[in-house]
Write a protein that holds these residues in place. Structure first.
Motif, PDB file in Angstrom:
ATOM      1  N   GLY A  86      -3.407  70.162 -58.451  1.00 32.12           N
ATOM      2  CA  GLY A  86      -3.881  70.952 -56.889  1.00 32.12           C
ATOM      3  C   GLY A  86      -3.935  72.076 -56.600  1.00 32.12           C
ATOM      4  N   PHE A  87      -3.954  72.701 -55.564  1.00 35.07           N
ATOM      5  CA  PHE A  87      -4.655  73.572 -55.140  1.00 35.07           C
ATOM      6  C   PHE A  87      -3.553  75.138 -54.877  1.00 35.07           C
ATOM      7  CE2 PHE A  87      -7.647  70.298 -54.541  1.00 35.07           C
ATOM      8  CZ  PHE A  87      -8.803  70.533 -55.604  1.00 35.07           C
ATOM      9  N   THR A  88      -4.125  75.917 -55.053  1.00 37.37           N
ATOM     10  CA  THR A  88      -3.421  77.092 -53.643  1.00 37.37           C
ATOM     11  C   THR A  88      -4.460  77.985 -52.611  1.00 37.37           C
ATOM     12  OG1 THR A  88      -1.682  77.061 -56.228  1.00 37.37           O
ATOM     13  CG2 THR A  88      -2.084  79.445 -54.570  1.00 37.37           C
ATOM     14  N   VAL A  89      -3.968  77.749 -52.180  1.00 38.40           N
ATOM     15  CA  VAL A  89      -4.625  79.120 -51.387  1.00 38.40           C
ATOM     16  C   VAL A  89      -3.873  80.138 -50.552  1.00 38.40           C
ATOM     17  CG1 VAL A  89      -6.014  76.945 -50.480  1.00 38.40           C
ATOM     18  CG2 VAL A  89      -4.095  77.982 -49.195  1.00 38.40           C
ATOM     19  N   LEU A  91      -3.549  83.627 -48.125  1.00 36.98           N
ATOM     20  CA  LEU A  91      -3.056  83.769 -46.820  1.00 36.98           C
ATOM     21  C   LEU A  91      -3.867  85.413 -46.696  1.00 36.98           C
ATOM     22  CD1 LEU A  91      -1.698  80.945 -46.967  1.00 36.98           C
ATOM     23  CD2 LEU A  91      -0.858  81.770 -44.388  1.00 36.98           C
ATOM     24  N   ALA A  92      -4.081  85.863 -45.993  1.00 32.77           N
ATOM     25  CA  ALA A  92      -4.150  87.049 -45.796  1.00 32.77           C
ATOM     26  C   ALA A  92      -2.759  88.312 -45.731  1.00 32.77           C
ATOM     27  CB  ALA A  92      -5.044  87.354 -44.012  1.00 32.77           C
ATOM     28  N   GLY A  93      -2.535  89.292 -46.081  1.00 29.58           N
ATOM     29  CA  GLY A  93      -1.083  89.662 -46.336  1.00 29.58           C
ATOM     30  C   GLY A  93      -0.939  88.884 -47.357  1.00 29.58           C
ATOM     31  N   GLY A  94      -1.231  88.064 -47.997  1.00 27.97           N
ATOM     32  CA  GLY A  94      -0.493  87.612 -49.571  1.00 27.97           C
ATOM     33  C   GLY A  94       0.016  86.547 -49.662  1.00 27.97           C
ATOM     34  N   GLY A  95       0.508  86.028 -48.827  1.00 25.66           N
ATOM     35  CA  GLY A  95       1.067  84.138 -48.656  1.00 25.66           C
ATOM     36  C   GLY A  95       0.269  83.337 -49.377  1.00 25.66           C
ATOM     37  N   GLU A  96       1.213  81.973 -50.115  1.00 28.11           N
ATOM     38  CA  GLU A  96       0.288  81.415 -50.010  1.00 28.11           C
ATOM     39  C   GLU A  96       0.494  80.167 -49.998  1.00 28.11           C
ATOM     40  OE1 GLU A  96      -0.740  83.145 -54.723  1.00 28.11           O
ATOM     41  OE2 GLU A  96       0.130  81.581 -54.448  1.00 28.11           O
ATOM     42  N   ALA A  97      -0.151  79.178 -50.511  1.00 29.65           N
ATOM     43  CA  ALA A  97       0.701  77.460 -49.662  1.00 29.65           C
ATOM     44  C   ALA A  97       0.062  76.638 -51.206  1.00 29.65           C
ATOM     45  CB  ALA A  97       0.471  77.112 -48.773  1.00 29.65           C
ATOM     46  N   ARG A  98       0.008  75.822 -51.693  1.00 31.10           N
ATOM     47  CA  ARG A  98      -0.257  74.649 -52.606  1.00 31.10           C
ATOM     48  C   ARG A  98      -0.392  73.116 -52.193  1.00 31.10           C
ATOM     49  NH1 ARG A  98       2.767  73.919 -57.533  1.00 31.10           N
ATOM     50  NH2 ARG A  98       1.344  73.583 -58.026  1.00 31.10           N
ATOM     51  N   ALA A  99      -1.241  72.135 -52.367  1.00 33.22           N
ATOM     52  CA  ALA A  99      -1.430  71.165 -52.128  1.00 33.22           C
ATOM     53  C   ALA A  99      -1.983  70.656 -52.993  1.00 33.22           C
ATOM     54  CB  ALA A  99      -1.877  70.924 -50.606  1.00 33.22           C
ATOM     55  N   ARG A 100      -2.112  69.138 -53.117  1.00 37.01           N
ATOM     56  CA  ARG A 100      -2.331  68.167 -53.603  1.00 37.01           C
ATOM     57  C   ARG A 100      -4.221  68.101 -53.218  1.00 37.01           C
ATOM     58  NH1 ARG A 100       0.804  62.918 -53.524  1.00 37.01           N
ATOM     59  NH2 ARG A 100      -0.655  62.129 -55.672  1.00 37.01           N
ATOM     60  N   ARG A 101      -4.962  68.355 -52.204  1.00 33.62           N
ATOM     61  CA  ARG A 101      -5.953  68.163 -51.330  1.00 33.62           C
ATOM     62  C   ARG A 101      -5.661  69.381 -50.430  1.00 33.62           C
ATOM     63  NH1 ARG A 101      -5.269  65.263 -54.927  1.00 33.62           N
ATOM     64  NH2 ARG A 101      -6.593  62.575 -55.525  1.00 33.62           N
ATOM     65  N   LEU A 102      -7.560  69.493 -50.121  1.00 33.18           N
ATOM     66  CA  LEU A 102      -7.343  70.131 -48.950  1.00 33.18           C
ATOM     67  C   LEU A 102      -8.361  69.873 -47.903  1.00 33.18           C
ATOM     68  CD1 LEU A 102      -8.512  73.340 -51.092  1.00 33.18           C
ATOM     69  CD2 LEU A 102      -6.474  72.860 -49.703  1.00 33.18           C
ATOM     70  N   LEU A 103      -8.768  69.899 -47.035  1.00 29.88           N
ATOM     71  CA  LEU A 103      -9.267  69.611 -45.554  1.00 29.88           C
ATOM     72  C   LEU A 103      -9.518  70.583 -44.931  1.00 29.88           C
ATOM     73  CD1 LEU A 103     -11.036  68.265 -43.620  1.00 29.88           C
ATOM     74  CD2 LEU A 103      -8.956  67.180 -42.598  1.00 29.88           C
ATOM     75  N   VAL A 104     -11.207  71.547 -45.478  1.00 30.95           N
ATOM     76  CA  VAL A 104     -11.425  72.507 -44.847  1.00 30.95           C
ATOM     77  C   VAL A 104     -12.120  72.115 -43.653  1.00 30.95           C
ATOM     78  CG1 VAL A 104     -13.367  74.925 -45.049  1.00 30.95           C
ATOM     79  CG2 VAL A 104     -11.887  73.516 -47.447  1.00 30.95           C
ATOM     80  N   THR A 105     -11.800  72.765 -42.192  1.00 28.85           N
ATOM     81  CA  THR A 105     -12.261  72.528 -41.275  1.00 28.85           C
ATOM     82  C   THR A 105     -12.724  73.826 -40.400  1.00 28.85           C
ATOM     83  OG1 THR A 105      -9.964  72.312 -39.607  1.00 28.85           O
ATOM     84  CG2 THR A 105     -11.045  69.940 -40.835  1.00 28.85           C
TER      85      THR A 105
END
Length: 303
Positions: A86-89, A91-105
């Motif tokens: 998958g992917f890891t994004v 965030l400003a401030g240091g948080g992260e989120a993981r997902a199998r897919r990303l939708l960028v809008t």
């Protein structure tokens, strides 16, 4: 891990998240809450929502996404990377989120000329889209500021809405003979000279000031901005913006499903279609959400 992280909570992102939620996908929307159309009091051309304040549409959309189990949080994504399957994004401030897919809008930024008063009146009586704002300035004295390849295109469209139209060449070359004949045929005046300021009386635009001190009375000014997609955070995935074929700005290329050159990363809305209005961005988000769901179904069934 979520099925999908949607980066950007405008019309495209929320529409994609809605379709994914209704498909029983786990979805996280990360929204910076800085929509492109924030300066505008109303949006137009959106069937059944014409004249609605853009912020109201997004508030309704957020609640609809949540009603299907989607999460919507305020934050800014600063980076993205491939992470196993998958992917890891980040965030400003240091948080992260993981997902199998990303939708960028994440939309785009309108880069406008550095003329005093222009930015302050953007989305009010300094406008760019005849379909978004043209009806509101119909039959008024309108100017078009020449900023690039779309100036004459704007002239033709705004001339449909008002008989009193003036093209300000500003710092661009004067139109050629054939173009001047077309302008004359429609009664469009051409004013040479650099625009240096906007004249405002009370809270209304009243004129366009030139470098020689001349003021041309106008009640609205159309400006074609350079439109640049918000995509710098995708560099870690090898994705970057490229020059749009029209010369109007930079975008992230994708196929008709929204799939980018990086498998599993999709785009929708103005980040890839720089001229899309709100309703078109919402439709693109819906389609991308459906395509992502199908890709996940195929993956889960070995297809």
């Amino acid at each position: 891990m979520k099925d999908v992280v949607v980066i950007g909570g405008g019309a495209a992102g929320l529409s994609g998240a809605l379709i994914l939620g209704r498909s029983r996908r786990s979805v996280l929307v990360i929204d910076s809450r800085r929509p492109r159309n924030a300066p505008a009091e109303h949006m137009h051309g959106y069937l059944s929502r014409d004249g609605m304040p853009p912020g109201d549409l997004l508030e309704v959309g957020r609640e609809e996404v949540r009603s299907y189990g989607g999460e919507v949080i305020t934050g800014e994504v600063t980076g993205a990377r491939k992470d196993g399957d998958g992917f890891t994004v980040t965030l400003a401030g240091g948080g992260e989120a993981r997902a199998r897919r990303l939708l960028v809008t994440t939309g785009l930024t309108d880069e406008i000329p550095d003329i005093p008063g222009l930015a302050e009146r953007w989305g009010r009586d300094v406008v760019h889209c005849p379909y978004c704002h043209g009806w509101e300035v119909r039959d008024q004295p309108v100017g078009v500021l020449s900023t690039g390849p779309m100036a004459l295109h704007q002239v033709k469209l705004f001339r449909q809405l008002t008989p009193d139209l003036t093209l300000f060449t500003h710092t661009a070359p004067r139109p050629g003979d054939d173009e001047l004949k077309q302008l004359a045929a429609r009664g469009v005046a051409v004013v040479d000279g650099q625009v240096t300021a906007l004249e405002v009386t009370g809270d209304e635009l009243t004129g366009i000031r030139l470098a020689d001190g001349t003021v041309v009375p106008r009640r609205a000014l159309a400006v074609a901005p350079r439109m640049v997609a918000h995509a710098g955070f995708l560099a870690g995935l090898g994705l970057k913006t490229v020059e749009h074929p029209s010369g109007m700005g930079e975008y992230v290329p994708a196929d008709e499903t929204g799939q980018t050159s990086v498998p599993g990363v999709y785009v929708a809305g103005n980040v890839t279609d720089i001229s899309a209005q709100v309703i078109a961005a919402a439709a693109a988000g819906t389609k991308a959400g459906a395509m992502i769901n199908m890709a996940l179904v195929d993956e889960d069934t070995g297809g």
